[in-house]
Design a protein around this motif. Structure first.
Motif, PDB file in Angstrom:
ATOM      1  N   GLN A 320     -83.096  47.314 -49.062  1.00  0.00           N
ATOM      2  CA  GLN A 320     -82.322  46.249 -49.683  1.00  0.00           C
ATOM      3  C   GLN A 320     -83.191  45.373 -50.577  1.00  0.00           C
ATOM      4  OE1 GLN A 320     -80.853  44.588 -45.995  1.00  0.00           O
ATOM      5  NE2 GLN A 320     -78.901  45.684 -46.148  1.00  0.00           N
ATOM      6  N   ASN A 323     -83.759  47.028 -53.830  1.00  0.00           N
ATOM      7  CA  ASN A 323     -82.509  47.301 -54.551  1.00  0.00           C
ATOM      8  C   ASN A 323     -82.183  48.797 -54.587  1.00  0.00           C
ATOM      9  OD1 ASN A 323     -81.961  44.581 -55.188  1.00  0.00           O
ATOM     10  ND2 ASN A 323     -83.379  44.683 -56.939  1.00  0.00           N
ATOM     11  N   THR A 325     -79.740  51.337 -53.185  1.00  0.00           N
ATOM     12  CA  THR A 325     -78.412  51.294 -52.578  1.00  0.00           C
ATOM     13  C   THR A 325     -78.278  52.373 -51.507  1.00  0.00           C
ATOM     14  OG1 THR A 325     -77.495  50.502 -54.671  1.00  0.00           O
ATOM     15  CG2 THR A 325     -75.943  51.364 -53.027  1.00  0.00           C
TER      16      THR A 325
END
Length: 853
Positions: A320, A323, A325
């Motif tokens: 997370q 970034n 996903t």
């Protein structure tokens, strides 16, 4: 221009070009080393592979020929073309190299004049003769004079011939030679991938454990990174981490940029080899180099470390932050991690999050997701939650597969709900999903765990002879006493009939086939109870079906035999395992030891324990516990020593023994030295409360250290740090040992010295030491009628050397005082320690031993 003379080996020469009746074929030596540079004198060439051709041609060319340049290149081109037509391509290469050595212009004219079709024909002839190595090296030689090799072997026929020979070489010990030749062909821009399946070459290189050779081959082909991953994966499946790391380090040099596919493969291989720590190092190296892993690398890392919930969650949080996903695979791995850790709460939270993302259109839950969360609930025996998940997946149109149904049936079976498990199995069949062996085994196991042994056997027999659906229904009606609804016998459009011999089993066309496994028979063996002959029939049936009888099978049969009290039969089965080719494990030995202990065959039990240690089979906690609980009381010093040795071995192995149980047995054995046994035991038990909170292991280890085999006749008991109850037991244990040694003929030669404690000079002993001293004097004098004297105080510089200063039994107090003075004189910088001691005289010990009971 000067004349050029060509001298051939074995006096073979080219004749005068103007004498056409002497136009004969000639033989030359091939190039043995492709790195060799040719000179104008070719007499230094290495010999031909076939010397008979050179010797044959030497008879036809007895004279050397002088060659003039006028029109001669045309002649040699024509001559070489005819040689090529006859398959003499090495001779063509020699002529070309000779011309090139004299003049580059002549070589270029020769290359343009030679008949390429005849040369291709000669190469094809060599290929048909299986001389692919000769062809490749010849192509390399003629390339130097300007002849394009690729044009000569680019036809379908030549490629087909080369492919056949290269495949034969690549699948044999000649794979290294094949790669050498392919490296040459790659220099001609030949399509290497058309010759042989690249994965076959990589497999051979992995089989011979040659990563360098595999890397050389991978660099010849396009999409090198795919082959590099294949190399890493191949050595990983083999468990060769050294070769894996060799290939991994080479990848960093071969590839220009970081390749996520390589990193993902490396992490997966770390999981295959059980080296999850190295997978973490690879991930950390990526972060240090500011390389952002993709979702596939992160998923592989979480999957390899799924056994570590904390680390997996840490990686997920780092995803997370980066970034990255999460996809459906990420959530499946998290659910798997929670399942392994038994964290139902976290699994529910992750499942709710995944459902929320599905409702937002970001994810689509698959069958694996539902199956995993169902398994989490199944392991936790939360069968209602598992059924709720089934409703969720059906509501969104996801059809349960075999594994999903298996997990659902397992959820009910684990909760002891046999009927509910049966209902789910019927629902599975009605949906058209074919059950696997695991589904059958789960049902059988549920019946066995619920003690429905007859039902387990009925199901097994009906499955073997009937279609699954009808067999299951037959068991249902047989348990109810009849057919309640004959119309429901068949849900698949076929008519089923009961057997005419009034058997409750139904026989019909088989829709699903049940194939018993070893696990199936292992479950049925547990349903045999103590019926050894029924178990033996199952074992024989396994053998007839070709099913391997594993360690669980044999251990269960040993337990069946022991259940009927047949100790000899149980041990005989243990011996049969060796002859059957199955090495007994710790479970098999522990089962046999337990049977011996339960039937009071303690000597045989300890014999099996020693046997398993000889075979280097490590005992487990059950093994140790069974042996320590085998005796309800100790009868001899040998038995005490035996159990104390097991106790100490158990603690060294990292297992926690039942200290209090062993202490009670030792107490009973120690108190046996006193004639008024019951009275003495009551006294010991009355004092037990003073030891509350102290580790019992300290006392047991103390007793064990004093009951070891004595290497000399010296008698000394060290009671430092013990309470009065513990000191009493240790002294009684030593006296019991002395008594049993006396009955075997060992005479007491020394006084018994008892070390009570240490203190500093000119200080009073502590309250505990006084209490211990009073309790021992009372025990030895009042209860055992022994003579107890103070042995005097001994001053020592180092209390760790107490054993050195214990006097001989006949040492008197005055001598002790003299030694004390001398020791005090040795130290001027520190206060000496004082040993408080008691002495039981040798004479009183003799009287006590000779006293009648």
């Amino acid at each position: 221009m000067r004349d050029l003379v060509i001298v051939l080996p074995s006096s073979s020469v080219i004749t005068n070009p103007h004498h056409h009746h002497h136009r004969r074929r000639y033989a030359t030596a091939p190039e043995h080393n492709r790195k060799t540079k040719y000179t104008s004198s070719l007499t230094k060439q290495l010999p031909l592979p076939s010397l008979s051709s050179a010797n044959h041609l030497s008879n036809h060319f007895p004279d050397a020929v002088t060659w003039t340049p006028d029109g001669s290149v045309e002649y040699y081109a024509d001559f070489a073309s005819k040689l090529a037509e006859d398959g003499r391509i090495q001779d063509v290469a020699l002529i070309a190299e000779t011309l090139a050595a004299e003049s580059g212009a002549n070589a270029a004219r020769f290359a343009s004049m030679i008949d390429s079709q005849l040369l291709s024909k000669g190469i094809a002839l060599n290929l048909r003769q299986g001389k692919v190595e000769s062809v490749v090296y010849t192509l390399k030689r003629i390339e130097k004079v300007g002849i394009a090799p690729l044009d000569l072997v680019n036809d379908d026929s030549s490629v087909k011939l080369m492919r056949k020979q290269f495949r034969a070489m690549a699948n044999s010990v000649q794979v290294e030679k094949a790669i050498d030749l392919m490296e040459i062909l790659a220099g001609f821009r030949f399509k290497i991938k058309d010759l042989v399946d690249p994965f076959d070459v990589i497999k051979v290189c992995v089989d011979i454990s040659n990563p360098q050779l595999a890397l050389r081959y991978a660099c010849l082909l396009p999409h090198t990174e795919i082959l590099l991953c294949r190399i890493i994966l191949g050595f990983g499946k083999k468990g060769d981490m050294v070769s894996v790391m060799t290939a991994y380090e080479a990848c960093k040099q071969i590839l220009d940029a970081p390749n996520m596919y390589i990193y993902r493969t490396m992490i997966d291989v770390c999981g295959l080899c059980g080296d999850y720590v190295k997978s973490r190092y690879i991930y950390e190296d990526l972060l240090k180099e500011d390389i952002k892993p993709n979702i596939y690398v992160m998923n592989s890392l979480m999957n390899v470390n799924s056994h570590d919930l904390g680390y997996t969650l840490k990686v997920y949080k780092n995803m997370q932050k980066l970034n990255v996903t999460a996809d459906m695979t990420s959530y499946n791995i998290l659910l798997k991690t929670c399942c392994l850790a038994g964290r139902v709460d976290l699994a529910q939270d992750i499942y709710k999050e995944a459902k929320r993302m599905e409702s937002s259109g970001l994810l689509k839950l698959d069958a694996f997701t539902y199956c995993t969360i169902i398994k989490v609930f199944a392991d936790a025996k939360m069968w209602k939650m598992a059924l709720k998940v089934k409703e969720d997946m059906q509501s969104v149109g996801v059809t349960p597969n075999t594994h999903t149904w298996s997990s659902l049936i397992s959820a009910c079976a684990n909760a002891g709900l046999v009927e509910q498990a049966n209902h789910l199995f019927e629902e599975m069949l009605a949906s058209g999903c074919e059950p696997n062996s695991q589904c059958f085994n789960i049902l059988l196991h549920a019946c066995v765990e619920a003690c429905q042994y007859d039902r387990a056997f009925r199901l097994f027999q009906s499955w073997k002879g009937s279609s699954t659906k009808e067999a299951f229904y037959a068991d249902d009606i047989s348990s109810k006493g009849g057919i309640s609804n004959p119309n429901n016998l068949n849900h698949h459009g076929t008519r089923s009939l009961l057997k005419s011999n009034s058997s409750p089993y139904i026989q019909a066309s088989n829709r699903f086939f049940f194939k018993p496994t070893t696990a199936t028979y292992n479950i049925l063996l547990k349903a045999c109870g103590t019926d050894y002959y029924r178990g033996k029939e199952l074992m024989d049936e396994m053998k007839s079906l070709g099913l391997a009888r594993n360690q669980i099978t044999w251990s269960t049969l040993i337990d069946i035999c022991g259940g009927s009290g047949d100790v000899e039969g149980a041990v005989r089965i243990l011996r049969t395992m060796h002859s059957d080719g199955t090495r007994p494990d710790v479970v098999a030995y522990t089962t046999a030891i337990k049977i011996c202990a339960e039937n009071k065959s303690l000597k045989l039990a300890f014999s099996l324990f020693e046997e398993m240690r000889r075979y280097q089979i490590k005992p487990n906690w059950v093994t140790y516990y069974t042996l320590l609980k085998a005796r309800s009381k100790y009868g001899s010093l040998l038995e005490v020593r035996q159990c104390l040795a097991i106790y100490q071995d158990m603690r060294k192995a990292g297992y926690k023994p039942n200290d209090h149980f062993l202490k009670e047995l030792i107490e009973e054995w120690c108190e046996g030295v006193i004639q008024e046994n019951s009275q003495s035991q009551n006294k010991a038990s009355d004092q037990e409360g003073t030891d509350f909170g102290r580790p019992v292991s300290l006392l047991i280890e103390k007793v064990a250290s004093h009951l070891q085999e004595r290497t000399s006749g010296h008698l000394a008991v060290d009671l430092q740090g013990l309470t009065k109850v513990e000191a009493r037991l240790v002294v009684l244990a030593v006296l019991r040992m002395i008594k049993e040694d006396y009955t075997r003929g060992d005479v007491v030669k020394d006084d018994l010295v008892i070390i009570l404690g240490t203190g500093e000079a000119n200080t009073d002993p502590g309250k505990q030491e006084v209490a211990v001293k009073d309790a021992l004097v009372k025990l030895l004098k009042d209860e055992l009628s022994l003579v107890v004297l103070p042995a005097g105080q001994r001053r020592v510089l180092d209390i760790t050397q107490d054993a050195r200063f214990v006097d001989d039994a006949d040492q008197n107090t005055e001598h002790t005082s003299e030694n004390t003075k001398s020791i005090v004189g040795m130290s001027t910088t520190r206060r000496p320690a004082i040993l408080e001691r008691l002495m039981v005289t040798k004479a009183s010990l003799h009287k006590w031993l000779q006293r009648k009971k």
